[in-house]
Structure formats: C-alpha cells, structure tokens
Motif scaffolding. Sequence first.
Motif, PDB file in Angstrom:
ATOM      1  N   GLN A  60       0.869  -1.176   0.000  1.00 44.29           N
ATOM      2  CA  GLN A  60       0.000   0.000   0.000  1.00 44.29           C
ATOM      3  C   GLN A  60       0.904   1.224   0.000  1.00 44.29           C
ATOM      4  O   GLN A  60       1.212   1.808   1.040  1.00 44.29           O
ATOM      5  CB  GLN A  60      -0.909  -0.028   1.236  1.00 44.29           C
ATOM      6  CG  GLN A  60      -1.912   1.099   1.344  1.00 44.29           C
ATOM      7  CD  GLN A  60      -2.860   1.203   0.188  1.00 44.29           C
ATOM      8  OE1 GLN A  60      -2.455   1.625  -0.889  1.00 44.29           O
ATOM      9  NE2 GLN A  60      -4.105   0.830   0.369  1.00 44.29           N
ATOM     10  N   ASN A  62       0.524   4.255  -1.216  1.00 44.81           N
ATOM     11  CA  ASN A  62      -0.083   5.574  -1.323  1.00 44.81           C
ATOM     12  C   ASN A  62       0.138   6.407  -0.070  1.00 44.81           C
ATOM     13  O   ASN A  62       0.194   5.885   1.042  1.00 44.81           O
ATOM     14  CB  ASN A  62      -1.573   5.408  -1.625  1.00 44.81           C
ATOM     15  CG  ASN A  62      -1.754   4.619  -2.909  1.00 44.81           C
ATOM     16  OD1 ASN A  62      -1.464   5.112  -3.984  1.00 44.81           O
ATOM     17  ND2 ASN A  62      -2.183   3.374  -2.785  1.00 44.81           N
ATOM     18  N   ARG A  67      -0.870   3.766   4.418  1.00 48.79           N
ATOM     19  CA  ARG A  67       0.345   3.294   3.747  1.00 48.79           C
ATOM     20  C   ARG A  67       0.911   2.130   4.551  1.00 48.79           C
ATOM     21  O   ARG A  67       0.963   2.186   5.783  1.00 48.79           O
ATOM     22  CB  ARG A  67       1.362   4.419   3.663  1.00 48.79           C
ATOM     23  CG  ARG A  67       2.597   4.031   2.894  1.00 48.79           C
ATOM     24  CD  ARG A  67       3.517   5.207   2.742  1.00 48.79           C
ATOM     25  NE  ARG A  67       4.617   4.835   1.863  1.00 48.79           N
ATOM     26  CZ  ARG A  67       5.478   5.672   1.393  1.00 48.79           C
ATOM     27  NH1 ARG A  67       5.406   6.962   1.701  1.00 48.79           N
ATOM     28  NH2 ARG A  67       6.442   5.249   0.603  1.00 48.79           N
ATOM     29  N   PHE A 102     -11.068  -0.367   0.085  1.00 44.85           N
ATOM     30  CA  PHE A 102     -10.526   0.990  -0.003  1.00 44.85           C
ATOM     31  C   PHE A 102     -11.268   1.816  -1.050  1.00 44.85           C
ATOM     32  O   PHE A 102     -11.722   1.285  -2.058  1.00 44.85           O
ATOM     33  CB  PHE A 102      -9.042   0.946  -0.408  1.00 44.85           C
ATOM     34  CG  PHE A 102      -8.122   0.421   0.645  1.00 44.85           C
ATOM     35  CD1 PHE A 102      -7.476   1.270   1.528  1.00 44.85           C
ATOM     36  CD2 PHE A 102      -7.884  -0.944   0.760  1.00 44.85           C
ATOM     37  CE1 PHE A 102      -6.622   0.783   2.499  1.00 44.85           C
ATOM     38  CE2 PHE A 102      -7.020  -1.448   1.723  1.00 44.85           C
ATOM     39  CZ  PHE A 102      -6.393  -0.579   2.602  1.00 44.85           C
ATOM     40  N   HIS A 106      -7.646   5.857  -1.201  1.00 45.55           N
ATOM     41  CA  HIS A 106      -6.885   4.831  -0.479  1.00 45.55           C
ATOM     42  C   HIS A 106      -7.166   4.838   1.012  1.00 45.55           C
ATOM     43  O   HIS A 106      -6.289   4.587   1.836  1.00 45.55           O
ATOM     44  CB  HIS A 106      -5.382   4.954  -0.777  1.00 45.55           C
ATOM     45  CG  HIS A 106      -5.093   5.125  -2.230  1.00 45.55           C
ATOM     46  ND1 HIS A 106      -5.280   4.118  -3.147  1.00 45.55           N
ATOM     47  CD2 HIS A 106      -4.674   6.203  -2.945  1.00 45.55           C
ATOM     48  CE1 HIS A 106      -4.971   4.566  -4.358  1.00 45.55           C
ATOM     49  NE2 HIS A 106      -4.609   5.820  -4.255  1.00 45.55           N
ATOM     50  N   LYS A 148      -4.479  -8.258  -4.084  1.00 43.04           N
ATOM     51  CA  LYS A 148      -5.386  -7.144  -4.379  1.00 43.04           C
ATOM     52  C   LYS A 148      -6.557  -7.700  -5.187  1.00 43.04           C
ATOM     53  O   LYS A 148      -6.384  -8.605  -6.003  1.00 43.04           O
ATOM     54  CB  LYS A 148      -4.659  -6.068  -5.179  1.00 43.04           C
ATOM     55  CG  LYS A 148      -5.511  -4.858  -5.506  1.00 43.04           C
ATOM     56  CD  LYS A 148      -4.701  -3.804  -6.245  1.00 43.04           C
ATOM     57  CE  LYS A 148      -5.552  -2.596  -6.560  1.00 43.04           C
ATOM     58  NZ  LYS A 148      -4.737  -1.550  -7.239  1.00 43.04           N
TER      59      LYS A 148
END
Length: 154
Positions: A60, A62, A67, A102, A106, A148
């Motif tokens: 993650q 972002n 994160r 999400f 995000h 994902k």
Amino acid sequence: MFQVHPISADNFSYLNGLSEAELAERKIQVHVSDGRYPCRVSLADAAAGERVYLLNFEHQPNETPYRSRHAIFVKEGAEENHPAPGTIPASISSRLLSVRAFNKRHEIVDADVIDGSEVAPLISTYLDNPRVDYIHLHYAGRGCFAAKVTRAGE
C-alpha cells in the motif's frame, strides 16, 4: 464479478541471481517450504521442498495513513498466476483473512475478518458499494498481504 491479482513477478526477478550473502544484506530470508508458504506471485502455496524468499514489501504505497508494508513470501522463480474472474485461489481461500475495502483516496471504507472459504460473497458485497475502488486481502493470522482484488475488467 471480481478479479484477484498477483503481485507482479517483475518486482522479484532480481532475487534469483543473488547470493546468500547478498540476500542477507537486503534482509531477505530464504526458507524451504513445508507446503504451506503462500507465494504472492503464483497465488499458490509453494510445494514442499521449494525455496521461498521472505522479504518486506510495500503493498500500500499511497501517501495516506493506511500506507503499509509487511513480510511476504515469494517462491524462487515464481511465475504469475492470474486466476479466472470470480475465483479465489486455494492459497487464499484456505486461510483466515482480513478483508479491507478501499476508496479512490486509499482510505478504508469497510473491513472484516472472515474464513477464506467464505470470502467471495463478501468481496462481491464490498464491490457492490460504489465508494469501494479496490480490496486488499491479508492473512489474518500474521497480517501479511495476500492479494489485491478489483472489479473484473478494471
């Protein structure tokens, strides 16, 4: 309909040429599978006797409070497996999962812990919500990122 995605093999191809010392310098451990090491590239448990790498991976990336990076297994020479839409690989469905939905920013919209054998309907429910952009599956026991999930065709 949903699609489970592997982590790209390109992220790990460099590992296959490294010596034990070079792997250790990068804090990458090498293990021999007992048949229960879930590879994030092949989306399958590495067969007993196969070498697997244990390394830290940012799943993650972002710039949000969510994160995240964590340990994952990747088998030596792993090739990507792209399961058919609407299917959950056995390496995922056979474990307790943390499912995190999400939005486009995000941020977590919804989350639950569920037996992997029952995750497909939950994924469909989350993706029916227009606020949900994608889903992350984690192995609940150790918290490791599994895969994902997006709407099929995205």
